[in-house]
Design an enzyme around this catalytic site. Structure first.
Site, PDB file in Angstrom:
ATOM      1  N   SER A 156       0.842  -1.144   0.164  1.00 51.99           N
ATOM      2  CA  SER A 156      -0.022  -0.124   0.056  1.00 51.99           C
ATOM      3  C   SER A 156       0.815   1.392  -0.002  1.00 51.99           C
ATOM      4  O   SER A 156       0.422   2.334  -0.500  1.00 51.99           O
ATOM      5  CB  SER A 156      -1.032   0.033   1.323  1.00 51.99           C
ATOM      6  N   ASP A 202      -6.255   6.672   8.820  1.00 51.72           N
ATOM      7  CA  ASP A 202      -6.251   5.495   9.665  1.00 51.72           C
ATOM      8  C   ASP A 202      -5.075   5.340  10.374  1.00 51.72           C
ATOM      9  O   ASP A 202      -4.972   4.235  10.896  1.00 51.72           O
ATOM     10  CB  ASP A 202      -6.279   4.334   8.603  1.00 51.72           C
ATOM     11  N   HIS A 225      -1.208   4.542   7.323  1.00 52.67           N
ATOM     12  CA  HIS A 225      -0.691   4.919   5.975  1.00 52.67           C
ATOM     13  C   HIS A 225      -0.237   6.438   6.083  1.00 52.67           C
ATOM     14  O   HIS A 225      -0.900   7.271   6.540  1.00 52.67           O
ATOM     15  CB  HIS A 225      -1.600   4.589   4.973  1.00 52.67           C
TER      16      HIS A 225
END
Length: 364
Positions: free
Chosen positions: A72, A237, A240
């Protein structure tokens, strides 16, 4: 330990235990506590940044081809605009330095572990006429959080680097970040996360360099900025990176990316003031894992160059221009002229530090 992990990856060894049984109960309780907070917000789906960057530099030379692989972090999850992803930032910076258009293809997958690199490499190499000139791999965090054996993780990475190098692509690996910088992780889990992350990063460095790649330690690159302003450097979140967090990481990788293509000034003399040195690969990997932004490049075996390249401010990332024969979401923005790009990359460190506001990106 990193050398043992790398050797196990090369010769088929099993996992290497790091903890005694007495610590397991405490750590499991800490893991459950961290899970309640990490990832509690909603991370935006990573925007697609594939396309052509630096269209204003179009000329007789063929565009450079840049490939991004990994998890990610490489995909850019946590931001909402394509121009904020690390792929777009690196492609724009590479176009500014080379004064050539750059075609970006990002095959990174959020949630991916190192065993997904085989699939990603196959996607990039599917067309023999469009093999990337250089690839950036960012992988490792999910291997740690999912307790993938380090030897297996490094084996998958070295195989991917070898395949890309055999195909003719230069490879730069952003090694496993320091998961001990994540805010909701408490002791002793924070200590363990830092230890395991660094061991994996060092082992990744050994494996990648021995296959002809270069590495840049991401380590605790965001640590000082995170402590000063965690809500700015991490996404919603709490896991990230935010747009500024990705820009900080891309700023560290770009000089090595350019150096791999021969676009960055190189000297035969190592800069002692910047703690550059020639060391055995394992020792260089260990040193790099301790200091974010450190590059390790293979020299004559078994030696490697340890470098601390100057990081400059990134030029503003453009939105992707669709490549010929593809459809795109946005029209291209005007790229910065070569003079502006040269000025952006040539600003000395001390002068820049005196002039920057508190929220400006840091330079090494």
């Amino acid at each position: 330990m990193a050398r043992r992990i790398a050797a196990g990856a090369a010769y088929g060894g099993g996992s290497i235990g790091l903890l005694g049984a007495a610590a397991v109960g405490v750590l499991l309780a800490e893991v459950q506590l961290a899970k309640r907070h990490v990832g509690g917000g909603i991370a935006p789906v990573a925007p697609s940044a594939d396309g052509r960057y630096g269209a204003a530099f179009a000329g007789p030379a063929e565009p450079l081809r840049l490939g991004l692989l990994g998890d990610s972090t490489a995909a850019g999850q946590g931001v909402r605009r394509a121009g904020q992803t690390p792929g777009a930032l690196l492609a724009s910076g590479l176009a500014a330095v080379s004064e050539r258009p750059v075609d970006l293809r990002n095959v990174a997958q959020p949630g991916a572990r190192s065993d997904d690199l085989e699939r990603q490499v196959s996607l990039l190499l599917a067309d023999p006429c469009a093999v990337p000139d250089v690839c950036v791999i960012m992988i490792g965090a999910n291997d740690v959080t999912h307790r993938i054996p380090a030897t297996q993780s490094v084996r998958c990475l070295t195989t991917a680097v070898r395949r890309l190098r055999t195909a003719g692509a230069e490879v730069v690996v952003g090694t496993c970040p320091d998961l001990g910088t994540i805010e909701p992780v408490y002791q002793p889990l924070r200590w363990l996360a830092r230890r395991v992350s660094r061991q994996l990063a060092a082992a990744q460095t050994i494996g990648a360099v021995e296959q002809g790649g270069r590495t840049v330690s991401l380590g605790d690159l965001l640590g000082p900025e995170f402590e000063a302003n965690p809500r700015e450097l991490f996404g919603p979140d709490n896991y990230h990176p935010s747009a500024e967090g990705y820009a900080t990481a891309a700023m560290a990788v770009l000089p090595t990316l350019c150096a791999a293509l021969g676009l960055w000034p190189e000297t035969d003399r190592l800069d002692g003031d910047r703690r550059e040195d020639m060391l055995p690969v394992a020792k260089a990997a260990s040193q790099a894992a301790k200091e974010a932004g450190t590059e390790v490049t293979g020299a004559r075996a078994p030696w490697a160059l340890l470098k601390h390249r100057r990081r400059r401010r990134l030029p503003a990332a453009t939105e992707p221009h669709p490549r010929p024969g593809t459809s795109g979401e946005t029209a291209p923005r005007k790229a910065a002229p070569a003079e502006a790009a040269a000025e952006a990359y040539g600003e000395p460190r001390k002068e820049k530090e005196r002039r920057r506001p508190s929220r400006d990106l840091r330079a090494n």
